[in-house]
Design an enzyme around this catalytic site. Structure first.
Site, PDB file in Angstrom:
ATOM      1  N   GLU A 172       0.822  -1.227   0.000  1.00 58.01           N
ATOM      2  CA  GLU A 172       0.000   0.000   0.000  1.00 58.01           C
ATOM      3  C   GLU A 172       0.850   1.269   0.000  1.00 58.01           C
ATOM      4  OE1 GLU A 172      -2.850  -0.258   3.187  1.00 58.01           O
ATOM      5  OE2 GLU A 172      -3.863  -1.984   2.305  1.00 58.01           O
ATOM      6  N   GLU A 291      -5.650  -8.422  -0.041  1.00 60.18           N
ATOM      7  CA  GLU A 291      -6.324  -8.024   1.206  1.00 60.18           C
ATOM      8  C   GLU A 291      -7.790  -7.798   0.882  1.00 60.18           C
ATOM      9  OE1 GLU A 291      -4.862  -5.085   3.928  1.00 60.18           O
ATOM     10  OE2 GLU A 291      -2.762  -5.472   3.379  1.00 60.18           O
TER      11      GLU A 291
END
Length: 489
Positions: A172, A291
């Site tokens: 991320e 995720e």
């Protein structure tokens, strides 16, 4: 309500990569310490692993587990989790503002994954560190050469390489919460050079580049294009992350969030294919949805937890039937897109937004299955083979942000001589009779439902669990239910 499902085995979507049933263990909250690892627990083995937790993980048949993060990895020095445990440092962990003892690191975790029949999806730190540490970690884990980091592993007691084949290039990295976040160009250049040196060390590994942290990031789209243009020849997958919640209490809209997931997947696949066309490449970069889950229940409680503790109870969402139905819809959506989604990780596995919950030994030491455990377990068990698109006809309802939403969500999987059909009935109050058009006989009907969408499981009582329904002349899907219909051809 009635619906029809026609299954034509000519409508194959893809062979399913079993890694689509992956999960995630991060050094966060009680996922590791007090979750999978608790030396003082009476059911722990000689290495400190909780055998009761390991049994439930084995039941899920998790093929790959992402590790060690997550936001954690962007400030992590992997060497801290190697060598003699008594010499390892306590460190401030800045991503979650806790203390990391480093009792468990790659040395131990690779042994645990073998115990539970899984493998590792290893993430490298592209926040505070970079290409040099990534290549050293690959050498430590995978090489049998007479060189420094391979020798270091051997000195630590592991003569054979760990053989980790799947690697994430950071986590991320466009998120402002991320330690040493990057612009699209900064990350793309770093990922390109890191991928290059990692594959020089071990050409057999597969690499996942970071996509945007989630669909609503201001960088979404531009980030993917920039990263793919720079890294296309070096990587194998690009990642997607997204969590789903129902903070407003609108169950009908919440049960429709899988339509958002479907659109997200298709948009990222289209970006990847556009870059492929620009480059005139024969290679297809596929997707790693590494995720995904429901996450919103614990947000307020987490704000009250003091910083700088060891393994505080962070992100411990307690899931209900409503969440289990959403997870079922999301799993079906991943299978519908299995031609492009080859890896997916339910985040996470134990205690932290997880299907498995534990008590610490000092609190009783019990373990139990949350409601979301069951759709995950059933699709992992019966969803291996070829994904088959179904021809579905059913009524719909309207959600303002999404339009018309079908009451029934479904996909089929051909597994040997069986066709396993996964079906969610989104209606909250109406059963649905399904007309199946498929060659074969229904041999089993498994249903997960309960009286209320708010029903939960606890260490004391399992309210939401699978039940086998007697096979009759018609297949009836209960209101608010997840179903597995098994057909023998």
């Amino acid at each position: 309500m009635r619906a029809s499902i026609k299954i034509d085995l000519k409508n194959i979507i893809s062979n399913i990569d079993n890694r689509i049933y992956g999960s995630f263990i991060e050094h966060l909250g009680r996922a590791v310490y007090g979750g999978i690892y608790e030396p003082d627990h009476p059911l722990s083995d000689e290495s400190g692993w909780r055998s009761d937790v390991a049994s439930l993980v084995k039941e899920l048949s998790v093929p790959v587990i992402r590790y060690p993060g997550g936001n954690f990895v962007s400030g992590y020095n992997w060497e801290d989790g190697t060598g003699p445990v008594e010499q390892r440092p306590n460190k401030l962990e800045l991503a979650w503002r806790t203390i990391e003892t480093n009792e468990v690191g790659i040395d131990e975790f690779q042994e645990w994954t073998k115990k539970v029949g899984s493998s590792i999806m290893m993430a490298v730190n592209l926040g505070t560190r970079g290409a040099d540490d990534a290549r050293n970690l690959v050498e430590y884990c995978n090489l049998d050469t007479p060189t420094y980091y391979a020798d270091m592993r051997r000195r630590n007691g592991f003569s054979d390489p760990f053989g980790i084949k799947l690697w994430c290039l950071g986590n991320e990295m466009d998120g402002p919460w991320q330690i040493c976040a990057k612009t699209p160009t900064e990350y793309a250049r770093l990922a390109h050079e890191t991928a290059k040196v990692m594959k020089l060390v071990d050409p057999s590994i597969e690499l996942v580049a970071c996509g945007s942290a989630h669909k609503n990031m201001p960088t979404f789209g531009v980030w993917e294009e920039t990263v793919l243009r720079e890294c296309y020849d070096d990587i194998d997958y690009i990642s997607l992350h997204n969590y789903y919640g129902n903070p407003t209490g609108d169950t009908r809209a919440f049960l429709a969030c899988s339509l958002e997931m479907d659109a997200f997947i298709k948009e990222v696949a289209a970006i990847a294919d556009r870059v492929k066309a620009e480059k005139g490449s024969d290679k297809t970069v596929n997707l790693s949805f590494d995720e995904w889950n429901v996450w919103f229940h614990s947000n307020d409680a987490d704000k009250e937890i003091a910083p700088w503790q060891v393994a505080p109870p962070l992100l411990e969402d307690i899931y209900n039937l409503e969440d289990a139905l959403v997870v079922g819809c999301l799993l079906i959506t991943l299978l519908k897109n299995s031609d492009r989604v080859k890896i997916a990780c339910l985040a996470q596995l134990v205690n932290v937004i997880a299907p498995i919950m534990t008590e610490n030994a000092t609190d009783g030491g019990r373990v139990w299955k949350q409601t979301i455990y069951y759709p995950y377990m059933l699709v992992s068990k019966f969803g291996r083979g070829e994904a088959v698109a179904v021809d579905l006809s059913c009524d719909s309802y309207h959600v303002e942000s999404l339009g018309d939403v079908p009451y029934i969500e479904s996909v089929a999987v051909r597994s040997g001589e069986y066709i396993n059909v996964f079906v969610v009935n989104r209606s909250l109050d109406e059963d649905c009779t399904v007309d199946f058009n498929c060659t074969g006989s229904v041999i089993e009907h498994i249903v997960v439902t309960s009286e209320s969408v708010n029903d939960i499981n606890t260490a004391d009582a399992e309210t939401v669990r699978p039940v086998n329904v007697e096979i009759g002349d018609e297949i009836v899907l209960s209101a608010k239910s997840f179903n597995v219909i098994r057909i023998k051809m």
